[in-house]
Design an enzyme around this catalytic site. Structure first.
Site, PDB file in Angstrom:
ATOM      1  N   GLY A 158       9.686  -4.247  13.430  1.00 20.13           N
ATOM      2  CA  GLY A 158       9.316  -5.535  12.853  1.00 20.13           C
ATOM      3  C   GLY A 158       8.907  -6.505  13.943  1.00 20.13           C
ATOM      4  O   GLY A 158       9.190  -6.271  15.119  1.00 20.13           O
ATOM      5  N   LYS A 187      -1.724   7.839  -0.825  1.00 25.82           N
ATOM      6  CA  LYS A 187      -3.071   8.405  -1.003  1.00 25.82           C
ATOM      7  C   LYS A 187      -3.139   9.860  -0.534  1.00 25.82           C
ATOM      8  O   LYS A 187      -3.758  10.698  -1.171  1.00 25.82           O
ATOM      9  CB  LYS A 187      -4.061   7.552  -0.198  1.00 25.82           C
ATOM     10  CG  LYS A 187      -5.495   7.807  -0.529  1.00 25.82           C
ATOM     11  CD  LYS A 187      -5.901   6.969  -1.702  1.00 25.82           C
ATOM     12  CE  LYS A 187      -7.370   7.037  -2.002  1.00 25.82           C
ATOM     13  NZ  LYS A 187      -7.704   6.147  -3.123  1.00 25.82           N
ATOM     14  N   GLU A 200       6.842   7.669  14.347  1.00 27.27           N
ATOM     15  CA  GLU A 200       5.945   7.827  13.191  1.00 27.27           C
ATOM     16  C   GLU A 200       4.471   7.845  13.573  1.00 27.27           C
ATOM     17  O   GLU A 200       3.637   8.248  12.773  1.00 27.27           O
ATOM     18  CB  GLU A 200       6.223   6.728  12.154  1.00 27.27           C
ATOM     19  CG  GLU A 200       5.850   5.294  12.559  1.00 27.27           C
ATOM     20  CD  GLU A 200       6.908   4.573  13.406  1.00 27.27           C
ATOM     21  OE1 GLU A 200       7.747   5.260  14.028  1.00 27.27           O
ATOM     22  OE2 GLU A 200       6.880   3.331  13.466  1.00 27.27           O
ATOM     23  N   CYS A 207      12.752   0.851  16.816  1.00 27.07           N
ATOM     24  CA  CYS A 207      12.308  -0.395  17.444  1.00 27.07           C
ATOM     25  C   CYS A 207      13.185  -1.572  17.004  1.00 27.07           C
ATOM     26  O   CYS A 207      14.351  -1.639  17.370  1.00 27.07           O
ATOM     27  CB  CYS A 207      10.826  -0.606  17.160  1.00 27.07           C
ATOM     28  SG  CYS A 207      10.078  -1.825  18.237  1.00 27.07           S
ATOM     29  N   TYR A 208      12.676  -2.483  16.178  1.00 29.87           N
ATOM     30  CA  TYR A 208      13.522  -3.605  15.722  1.00 29.87           C
ATOM     31  C   TYR A 208      14.768  -3.072  15.021  1.00 29.87           C
ATOM     32  O   TYR A 208      15.856  -3.656  15.137  1.00 29.87           O
ATOM     33  CB  TYR A 208      12.719  -4.505  14.767  1.00 29.87           C
ATOM     34  CG  TYR A 208      13.459  -5.762  14.364  1.00 29.87           C
ATOM     35  CD1 TYR A 208      13.348  -6.924  15.122  1.00 29.87           C
ATOM     36  CD2 TYR A 208      14.273  -5.792  13.234  1.00 29.87           C
ATOM     37  CE1 TYR A 208      14.044  -8.072  14.768  1.00 29.87           C
ATOM     38  CE2 TYR A 208      14.968  -6.935  12.864  1.00 29.87           C
ATOM     39  CZ  TYR A 208      14.843  -8.076  13.638  1.00 29.87           C
ATOM     40  OH  TYR A 208      15.523  -9.214  13.290  1.00 29.87           O
ATOM     41  N   HIS A 224       8.137   4.659  18.766  1.00 28.53           N
ATOM     42  CA  HIS A 224       7.723   4.860  17.367  1.00 28.53           C
ATOM     43  C   HIS A 224       7.410   6.332  17.089  1.00 28.53           C
ATOM     44  O   HIS A 224       6.298   6.792  17.331  1.00 28.53           O
ATOM     45  CB  HIS A 224       6.491   4.000  17.062  1.00 28.53           C
ATOM     46  CG  HIS A 224       6.828   2.551  16.981  1.00 28.53           C
ATOM     47  ND1 HIS A 224       7.227   1.939  15.815  1.00 28.53           N
ATOM     48  CD2 HIS A 224       6.895   1.593  17.933  1.00 28.53           C
ATOM     49  CE1 HIS A 224       7.496   0.667  16.046  1.00 28.53           C
ATOM     50  NE2 HIS A 224       7.301   0.435  17.327  1.00 28.53           N
ATOM     51  N   ASP A 256      -8.388   8.509  -7.163  1.00 28.17           N
ATOM     52  CA  ASP A 256      -7.176   8.273  -7.956  1.00 28.17           C
ATOM     53  C   ASP A 256      -7.391   8.563  -9.443  1.00 28.17           C
ATOM     54  O   ASP A 256      -6.607   9.291 -10.050  1.00 28.17           O
ATOM     55  CB  ASP A 256      -6.670   6.836  -7.756  1.00 28.17           C
ATOM     56  CG  ASP A 256      -6.387   6.528  -6.295  1.00 28.17           C
ATOM     57  OD1 ASP A 256      -6.175   7.493  -5.535  1.00 28.17           O
ATOM     58  OD2 ASP A 256      -6.394   5.355  -5.904  1.00 28.17           O
ATOM     59  N   SER A 257      -8.453   8.008 -10.016  1.00 25.85           N
ATOM     60  CA  SER A 257      -8.629   8.242 -11.455  1.00 25.85           C
ATOM     61  C   SER A 257      -8.964   9.713 -11.717  1.00 25.85           C
ATOM     62  O   SER A 257      -8.594  10.265 -12.753  1.00 25.85           O
ATOM     63  CB  SER A 257      -9.680   7.308 -12.055  1.00 25.85           C
ATOM     64  OG  SER A 257     -10.970   7.606 -11.604  1.00 25.85           O
ATOM     65  N   SER A 258      -9.627  10.376 -10.776  1.00 26.33           N
ATOM     66  CA  SER A 258      -9.936  11.801 -10.977  1.00 26.33           C
ATOM     67  C   SER A 258      -8.656  12.635 -10.980  1.00 26.33           C
ATOM     68  O   SER A 258      -8.515  13.564 -11.783  1.00 26.33           O
ATOM     69  CB  SER A 258     -10.849  12.322  -9.859  1.00 26.33           C
ATOM     70  OG  SER A 258     -12.060  11.615  -9.871  1.00 26.33           O
TER      71      SER A 258
END
Ligand code: XMP
Length: 529
Positions: free
Chosen positions: A62, A385, A181, A89-90, A179, A237-239
């Site tokens: 953060g 996503k 990630e 980290c934070y 980090h 997304d809609s597909s």
């Protein structure tokens, strides 16, 4: 979602957000290890934490400093859960400060690559130091831990962070200043995997196949034998929602595809083809798709409107009118399916705290349910996503559809600057198709995050053969980005841009000049309007 054969949400991690730009990335990495997790703001209550029942907790980084008294703190109940806790980290600094250690401002801010050295055997860091005693990591901090709390040992250090990693093996509390990630950290993924799978004991049930099974069972339980309607846009997304619902409820689903005249070249044919198996989807059931040709309606509503926000509103409202009209023709529909994904859920929660700032009013079908009194089915609500893409592939959607660049709801309407005309849209469609075709041919399509052409209705002089031309301008835009919140203009090769420019000017009458957009976001936005 409710469980079915197995509850794939039962073993889960809690991620507390202290405002890091990487918080969603932490969650994605955890999910990539096959472990379900959710993100909550750091000030979640003890009761909410207990109800969530995490198998482990990760505290994000953060922007604040624990050296000030008013900054975010970890809820005390986290330390009493009896589950492993990892502070990043934070998160590490807050943990150290709250458990009796000391955190001070560093004389030197560490930002970017740094090297950490192993200081003691550590269960968490074992996969990080599997092949070397020193590895590269990504750092981004101004403060550092200066004294550890009682019970902790130092497991790694760097030049500017003597306590780059610490742990209390008894209580299973871990902290890392770097980090794990981000991809720049060597073996960062392995560290997160070790924490989620081994230390927290999660089995790895969060897989594409299990997510699909779970979503199908949930949708069936939710809608029963009711009919569902879905606005299909051709976007990912809609597909994926369409493919999922086709599996779950088959004939009960009707998709409405609105051709608003602002779509890309062959869009409507490609969407149909993707769902009829013509593109090799094979196993996908054929969908009920109602295609509505509303080109004239949209273009006439847009006549005389040149302000970007006004255009967005007109396009959104016309979409609702058309959709509503079509949905009413289908009798007894109770449900509206939407492709809402997890970042939308997190961001709208964040906006409650005043964090979100509206730059452009993004058009989506969010206004529909209230007006139409339909209930919502949102089977992608829990997914990032990349997970949506994975389950799309698992469901048999063609990779070309799944890896398509995003296309905004208002479509070419915000890529034709100012007033929208039929003839402009036709020219833009051709120019865009050439650009995309060439990107694919050069193997560059997947290297950029989004690319498109923009129509600039300003006149410029050119000469083709011996003839003078006085026509409009096409701008090409290509960006590289991870989250579309910030983006860098793509450094496409000059030869490539030259080839695209030549083709557009030679093959499309009505264009005298092509320019390449070299603005990054911020300060520019990705779309021109
Ligand atoms: P900007 O232009 O805001 O775009 O930097 C960020 C991303 O959002 C897409 N975008 C939209 N998507 N409706 C959408 O569904 C919209 O009104 C809209 N405006 C921008 C844009 O294409 C980019 O991917």
């Amino acid at each position: 979602m409710q469980g079915t054969l197995r509850d794939i949400h039962a073993q889960r991690l809690l991620i507390l957000d202290f405002g890091s730009q990487y918080t969603q990335l932490i969650a994605r990495r955890v999910r990539e290890c096959g472990v379900y997790c959710e993100i909550y703001p750091f000030d979640i209550t003890a009761a909410e934490i207990a109800e969530f029942g995490p198998a482990g907790v990760i505290l994000s980084g953060g922007p604040e400093t624990v050296t000030e008294g008013t900054t975010p703190r970890i809820p005390e109940s986290i330390f009493e859960l009896g589950v492993p806790v990892l502070g990043i980290c934070y998160g590490l600094q807050a943990m150290a400060a709250q458990l009796g250690g000391e955190v001070v401002a560093s004389e030197l801010r560490e930002f970017g690559h740094a090297q950490i050295r192993s200081e003691a055997t550590s269960n968490l860091l074992a996969p990080v130091f599997a092949n070397a005693n020193a590895v590269d990591v990504w750092m981004s901090h101004g403060d550092k831990v200066a004294a550890m709390p009682a019970g902790f040992v130092c497991t790694a250090s760097s030049d500017n962070a003597p306590y780059a990693a610490i742990e209390d093996p008894q209580r299973q509390f871990f902290g890392v200043q770097f980090h794990p990630e981000v991809t720049h950290t060597d073996n960062g993924e392995a560290l997160i995997r070790r924490f989620a799978r081994e230390l927290c004991g999660c089995q790895g049930e969060w897989t594409a196949a299990n997510i699909v099974d779970d979503a199908i069972a949930s949708v069936r339980a939710q809608v029963g034998t009711d009919k569902v309607v879905l606005g299909l846009s051709g976007g990912v997304d809609s597909s994926v929602v369409a493919a999922l619902l086709a599996r779950a409820i088959g004939e009960q689903l009707t998709c409405i595809f609105v051709d608003n005249g602002l779509l890309r070249k062959n869009e409507s044919e490609e969407v149909r083809a993707a769902f009829s198996g013509a593109m090799g989807a094979g196993s996908l059931a054929e969908l009920n798709i109602v295609t509505v040709n509303a080109q004239e309606e949209f273009l006439s509503q847009l006549t005389g409107i040149d302000d970007p926000e006004a255009k967005r509103k007109v396009i959104g409202a016309t979409f609702i009118d058309v959709f509503e009209r079509e949905a009413k023709k289908l009798r007894d529909v109770n449900w509206l399916a939407q492709g809402t994904i997890y970042p939308d859920v997190i961001e709208s929660a964040a906006s409650k705290y005043g964090k979100a700032h509206v730059i452009k009013s993004h058009h989506n079908v969010g206004g529909l349910p209230e007006r139409m009194t339909l209930k919502l089915v949102e089977p992608l609500r829990e997914l990032f996503k990349d997970e949506v893409r994975k389950i799309g592939l698992h469901l048999g959607l063609p990779p070309s559809l799944i890896h398509r660049h995003p296309f905004p709801g208002p479509g070419l309407g915000v890529r034709i600057l100012g007033a929208v005309k039929h003839s402009y849209a036709d020219v833009l469609r051709e120019a865009d198709a050439i650009f995309i075709q060439e990107l694919r041919a050069a193997g560059l399509y997947d290297q950029v995050s989004q690319a498109f052409a923009v129509y600039l209705p300003v006149k410029s002089v050119g000469v083709v053969g011996d003839a003078r031309r006085y026509e409009h301008v096409i701008a090409l835009r290509a960006v590289e980005t991870i989250d579309f919140m910030t983006a860098r203009w793509a450094h496409l090769p000059y030869d490539f841009i030259e080839c695209v420019s030549n083709r557009i000017i030679n093959e499309i009458s009505g264009v005298s000049r092509v320019v390449y957009d070299v603005s990054s976001k911020p300060p520019a936005t990705i779309e021109w309007e």
